[in-house]
Design a protein around this motif. Structure first.
Motif, PDB file in Angstrom:
ATOM      1  N   UNK A   1      49.765  34.718  40.528  1.00  0.00           N
ATOM      2  CA  UNK A   1      49.559  35.822  39.583  1.00  0.00           C
ATOM      3  C   UNK A   1      48.235  35.647  38.833  1.00  0.00           C
ATOM      4  N   UNK A   2      47.513  36.725  38.731  1.00  0.00           N
ATOM      5  CA  UNK A   2      46.231  36.680  38.009  1.00  0.00           C
ATOM      6  C   UNK A   2      46.520  36.462  36.527  1.00  0.00           C
ATOM      7  N   UNK A   3      45.829  35.500  35.928  1.00  0.00           N
ATOM      8  CA  UNK A   3      46.075  35.203  34.512  1.00  0.00           C
ATOM      9  C   UNK A   3      45.161  36.042  33.623  1.00  0.00           C
ATOM     10  N   UNK A   5      42.450  36.205  30.707  1.00  0.00           N
ATOM     11  CA  UNK A   5      41.364  35.283  30.376  1.00  0.00           C
ATOM     12  C   UNK A   5      41.041  35.251  28.877  1.00  0.00           C
ATOM     13  N   UNK A  46      36.056  31.517  30.730  1.00  0.00           N
ATOM     14  CA  UNK A  46      34.676  31.894  31.015  1.00  0.00           C
ATOM     15  C   UNK A  46      33.936  31.704  29.700  1.00  0.00           C
ATOM     16  N   UNK A 197      38.898  49.080  36.659  1.00  0.00           N
ATOM     17  CA  UNK A 197      38.086  47.863  36.545  1.00  0.00           C
ATOM     18  C   UNK A 197      38.736  46.927  35.532  1.00  0.00           C
ATOM     19  N   UNK A 198      38.504  45.620  35.665  1.00  0.00           N
ATOM     20  CA  UNK A 198      38.939  44.716  34.602  1.00  0.00           C
ATOM     21  C   UNK A 198      38.222  45.060  33.287  1.00  0.00           C
ATOM     22  N   UNK A 199      38.962  44.977  32.179  1.00  0.00           N
ATOM     23  CA  UNK A 199      38.390  45.276  30.865  1.00  0.00           C
ATOM     24  C   UNK A 199      38.528  44.046  29.965  1.00  0.00           C
ATOM     25  N   UNK A 219      46.544  46.313  26.880  1.00  0.00           N
ATOM     26  CA  UNK A 219      46.341  46.319  28.338  1.00  0.00           C
ATOM     27  C   UNK A 219      45.000  45.736  28.788  1.00  0.00           C
ATOM     28  N   UNK A 221      42.431  42.892  30.233  1.00  0.00           N
ATOM     29  CA  UNK A 221      42.553  41.829  31.226  1.00  0.00           C
ATOM     30  C   UNK A 221      42.057  40.506  30.678  1.00  0.00           C
ATOM     31  N   UNK A 250      48.701  32.627  31.517  1.00  0.00           N
ATOM     32  CA  UNK A 250      47.390  32.047  31.215  1.00  0.00           C
ATOM     33  C   UNK A 250      47.232  30.772  32.021  1.00  0.00           C
ATOM     34  N   UNK A 251      45.998  30.338  32.180  1.00  0.00           N
ATOM     35  CA  UNK A 251      45.710  29.080  32.856  1.00  0.00           C
ATOM     36  C   UNK A 251      45.753  27.987  31.803  1.00  0.00           C
TER      37      UNK A 251
ATOM     38  N   UNK B 112      43.465  46.703  39.803  1.00  0.00           N
ATOM     39  CA  UNK B 112      42.151  46.550  39.177  1.00  0.00           C
ATOM     40  C   UNK B 112      41.276  45.753  40.134  1.00  0.00           C
ATOM     41  N   UNK B 113      40.205  46.364  40.564  1.00  0.00           N
ATOM     42  CA  UNK B 113      39.299  45.729  41.518  1.00  0.00           C
ATOM     43  C   UNK B 113      37.894  45.758  40.918  1.00  0.00           C
ATOM     44  N   UNK B 115      39.213  41.803  41.986  1.00  0.00           N
ATOM     45  CA  UNK B 115      40.159  40.773  41.566  1.00  0.00           C
ATOM     46  C   UNK B 115      39.310  39.730  40.859  1.00  0.00           C
ATOM     47  N   UNK B 118      41.234  33.918  37.042  1.00  0.00           N
ATOM     48  CA  UNK B 118      41.928  32.721  37.522  1.00  0.00           C
ATOM     49  C   UNK B 118      43.275  33.079  38.115  1.00  0.00           C
ATOM     50  N   UNK B 119      43.477  32.668  39.341  1.00  0.00           N
ATOM     51  CA  UNK B 119      44.743  32.899  40.025  1.00  0.00           C
ATOM     52  C   UNK B 119      45.057  31.623  40.797  1.00  0.00           C
ATOM     53  N   UNK B 120      46.299  31.469  41.246  1.00  0.00           N
ATOM     54  CA  UNK B 120      46.620  30.171  41.848  1.00  0.00           C
ATOM     55  C   UNK B 120      46.812  30.211  43.364  1.00  0.00           C
ATOM     56  N   UNK B 138      44.916  26.495  39.767  1.00  0.00           N
ATOM     57  CA  UNK B 138      44.201  27.724  39.404  1.00  0.00           C
ATOM     58  C   UNK B 138      42.727  27.631  39.781  1.00  0.00           C
ATOM     59  N   UNK B 160      48.293  35.581  45.607  1.00  0.00           N
ATOM     60  CA  UNK B 160      48.847  36.932  45.470  1.00  0.00           C
ATOM     61  C   UNK B 160      48.081  37.746  44.461  1.00  0.00           C
ATOM     62  N   UNK B 161      47.626  38.899  44.900  1.00  0.00           N
ATOM     63  CA  UNK B 161      47.083  39.910  43.989  1.00  0.00           C
ATOM     64  C   UNK B 161      47.337  41.236  44.681  1.00  0.00           C
TER      65      UNK B 161
END
Lengths: 252, 202
Positions: A1-3, A5, A46, A197-199, A219, A221, A250-251, B112-113, B115, B118-120, B138, B160-161
């Motif tokens: 899963x995308x965390x 940031x 980041x 897009x990521x925000x 909402x 990212x 989160x990471x 959302x593109x 991607x 951080x993802x694992x 990650x 996975x995304x």
């Protein structure tokens, strides 16, 4: 899963970090490369550098700072402030920036965003939007360090930069910035829902709860913050643990 | 000391990948000269620039790259560099290097593109490139397309995304990672170290 940031932002003036709210009074606070490394070690996802002077001399100093920082960092580095041409972007990337944020120049010359995305890849082109509330659910885009209104609607502008090829939006609420009273959740959510897009949300973080709110209700990212980290109010780990306990990925 | 050539085919941050490889003991040259490619012990196709730009700049180096692959010289593709290894890509409908069978496809609409973040990893099989990089590590991604190898055994790890996509692939002396190891903290450095060790034992 995308965390989600957590991104500390360092304001840089003539090659030195300055503290203060982004649009107001300043005090000097050290070497950007050193501070960036410390944040990296604390778990920053980041790091963002904003050249707030954005004079030609300041920018020259920034290339050197970016080069020194990139050597030590194990997470991505974004650089913004005064980026006005493909040449600036190219030199910033070659100096070691992973992404470049464009603000004023994107409004004045939207084709720059398109050209930059085509040349360098959209993943490294961030468009920074500074927005101010001007009516119910209506925000206007400002440029030149939030000093000059543009007449552009923030949501329409966000959709436009997506079409132009931006890879990410760094959204700052001018109203919330420096208040430490929380992000502008309505603005953030409206922009995040307007684009695919990521925000990155920016402006107003005063405590971990504010960050939690903008990543859930807002909402966003990613959450960018400056003051709460610089002044040692909270560490990045504090914030991430708080988020983790409340189910935000989160990471750690 | 192993000598690694980073192929210079796009404008971007090559500092970090050079620094990362040097830190794990490689001697690094950034080049687009076929002779330098021949002299190196291993090649890295970095994750900078655009697909179209990279293909244009690589057009007269294909021979040198193919020769290196034919000689089983270790080759690491990172992000865009991984995507370049495949037969073809949906991005601009372009042809890749054809060193791995399969294609490159876009992440689905509605996500959302790019991607970004951080993802694992989910490690699917053991391979030297993921030694001491366990499932759950990650790493940092920034991409809009992903690879679809014909040979599913080439998949070493997935992420996975939206879809579960291959994030580490390997076939013979060729390995590729969809994430940016040079910007992925400790697991990223470990991946680079693993690659350099693979080169040393090749």
């Amino acid at each position: 899963m995308l965390t989600k940031r957590i991104i500390p932002c360092l304001d840089v003036l003539n090659g030195r970090v300055v503290k203060g709210t982004r649009f107001k009074q300043l005090q000097e606070a050290g070497d950007p490369a050193e501070l960036a490394k410390r944040y990296d070690e604390q778990g920053a996802d980041e790091v963002v550098f904003l050249d707030i002077g954005a004079s030609p001399e300041g920018r020259e100093a920034m290339y050197g700072v970016v080069e020194r920082t990139a050597k030590q960092l194990s997470v991505p580095l974004t650089v913004g402030g005064g980026i006005r041409s493909l040449q600036h972007i190219e030199r910033m990337l070659r100096s070691g920036a992973d992404k470049v944020a464009i603000n004023t120049a994107a409004v004045e010359e939207p084709e720059l965003v398109r050209a930059a995305a085509q040349r360098f890849g959209n993943q490294c082109i961030v468009v920074a939007i500074d927005a101010k509330l001007v009516g119910p659910k209506k925000w206007e885009v400002y440029i030149y360090g939030a000093r000059r209104p543009t007449g552009l609607d923030a949501l329409q502008w966000a959709r436009r930069v997506e079409e132009l090829g931006a890879g990410e939006i760094l959204l700052t609420s001018i109203d919330a910035d420096g208040t430490r009273a929380g992000y502008d959740l309505e603005l953030t959510r409206a922009v995040a829902e307007a684009v695919d897009l990521p925000v990155i949300a920016s402006g107003g973080a005063g405590n971990p709860q504010h960050i939690y709110e903008v990543l859930t209700e807002g909402k966003a990212d990613a959450a960018l913050a400056a003051g709460i980290f610089h002044f040692g109010l909270y560490t990045i780990q504090d914030v991430k643990r708080y988020l983790h306990e409340r189910g935000v990925p989160v990471r750690l | 000391m192993v000598k690694v050539a980073i192929l210079n085919y796009g404008v971007g941050n090559l500092h970090s990948i050079r620094q990362g490889l040097e830190r794990v003991g490689a001697r690094v040259v950034i080049t687009d000269e076929p002779e330098e490619i021949e002299r190196a012990d291993a090649l890295v196709l970095p994750g900078v620039g655009t697909l179209r730009g990279a293909i244009e700049r690589l057009s007269d180096k294909r021979g040198a790259i193919w020769k290196a692959a034919f000689e089983d010289k270790p080759l690491l593709g990172i992000c865009l560099g991984l995507q370049l290894l495949f037969d073809r890509s949906e991005e601009g409908n372009s042809k890749g290097l054809g060193l791995m069978r399969g294609e490159v496809v876009r992440l689905p609409r509605g996500l959302k593109v790019p991607h970004m973040g951080w993802n694992y990893l989910r490690v699917k099989r053991s391979h030297p490139i993921v030694r001491d990089v366990p499932s759950g590590s990650y790493v940092y991604f920034m991409h809009s397309y992903y690879v679809h190898p014909e040979d599913r055994d080439a998949v070493v790890a997935t992420t996975s995304y939206g879809p579960e996509f291959p994030s580490v692939v390997a076939s013979g002396s060729i390995v590729g990672v969809q994430f940016h190891p040079e910007r992925s903290g400790e697991p990223g450095m470990r991946t680079l170290r693993n690659f350099v060790e693979m080169v040393g034992s090749a």
